[in-house]
Design an enzyme around this catalytic site. Sequence first.
Site, mmCIF file in Angstrom:
data_model
loop_
_atom_site.group_PDB
_atom_site.id
_atom_site.type_symbol
_atom_site.label_atom_id
_atom_site.label_comp_id
_atom_site.label_asym_id
_atom_site.label_seq_id
_atom_site.Cartn_x
_atom_site.Cartn_y
_atom_site.Cartn_z
ATOM 1 N N SER A 199 0.840 -1.193 0.000
ATOM 2 C CA SER A 199 0.000 0.000 0.000
ATOM 3 C C SER A 199 0.883 1.252 0.000
ATOM 4 C CB SER A 199 -0.941 -0.045 1.203
ATOM 5 O OG SER A 199 -1.908 0.955 1.142
ATOM 6 N N ASP B 169 -9.082 -6.197 -4.680
ATOM 7 C CA ASP B 169 -8.642 -4.933 -4.088
ATOM 8 C C ASP B 169 -9.153 -3.795 -4.960
ATOM 9 O OD1 ASP B 169 -7.357 -2.734 -3.049
ATOM 10 O OD2 ASP B 169 -5.344 -3.589 -3.134
ATOM 11 N N HIS C 162 -8.193 -5.036 -0.202
ATOM 12 C CA HIS C 162 -6.884 -4.418 -0.007
ATOM 13 C C HIS C 162 -6.127 -5.040 1.162
ATOM 14 C CE1 HIS C 162 -3.814 -1.414 -0.486
ATOM 15 N NE2 HIS C 162 -4.022 -0.907 0.717
#
Length: 378
Positions: free
Chosen positions: A153, A318, A351
Amino acid sequence: MSGRSVGVVTPQVMKFDAPLELTSGASIASYELAVETYGRLNAERSNAVLICHALNASHHVAGTYADDPGKVGWWDNMVGPGKPVDTERFFVVGVNNLGSCFGSTGPMSIDPARGTPYGARFPVVTVEDWVRVQARLADALGIEQWAAVMGGSLGGMQALSWAIQFPQRLRHCVAIASAPRLSAQNIAFNEVARTAIRSDPDFHGGDYYAHGVVPKRGLRVARMIGHITYLSGADMAEKFGRAMRTDDYQFHYDVEFEVESYLRYQGDKFSEYFDANTYLLITRALDYFDPSRTTSGNLVQALAPATAKFLLASFSTDWRFPPERSREIVEALIESGRDVAYAEIDAPHGHDAFLLEDPRYHKVVRAYFDNIATECVR
């Protein structure tokens, strides 16, 4: 879980007295970084791996604390003896970013010029600023070149920035569930969360420390918004569906559905340990990250300085950092002639999958780091 825990770990705080000039033009005279290390640095100093954290994580990547055995590192399933990032082969470094609230200098810290917390005066920082700070940390640890810089991320954005800013100082860049820049939708989610915090009567313009309060209501809402985006629709449906806490509608606005209870629990927990100013600061750093901003939007040109080899991975469900964003990076790197490996994992967890122990995902990372390990002993 394959492998073993690194066991009990002890964080350290490293002080840096050289002034730090920030992208914004502001500067910090001195600062401290909270750091944890796992494994041993080899004689050649060639086996060091930097782990970069995402929004609400920290330097506590793996292991537990003697006084808090329940506080397990946020990537403990990834880092440790016999795990994909094997601490019997690698010297792994976790660092809490400048501006965070877990031991490094940030808005909660005392401003030496005034003797009170920085609060709203703490300057806005960028991903590029964090990378420059991490480079100073590498210098202090005697590490001229990382075997790999890795993150998921926002941590993946830092890894990419390392490859651009300091191309000779890392051999491999590992970016998981990341993106070359945020979409307008992502920036919008961040702004709604920040507005929730700023609108809390206890926020006091960011100087709530002096009032002895915490803008918990705003933090709760911010976390609830964020948490929704970290999970996939399928994952939420499987966990909660339309399950209710009672057998029938109660015709009120308190918690009735299990998913409401879950989100409120996550919001309440978050508001107890995370700093509101840090949330504003880190989400703005996310918004600002865009290496192609200086190349008229051309990502190929932006990545041209990189010389590292790359591993990128994404997850099918995601929708916050979807696979097409990782593929943008992969395609730009290929066009730049870089050595790139890419895995797109069909995983149901959205995610948050980058934090979980999906065996296919871990197999990819393990194989990649196995190859890095062979380089370290040549």
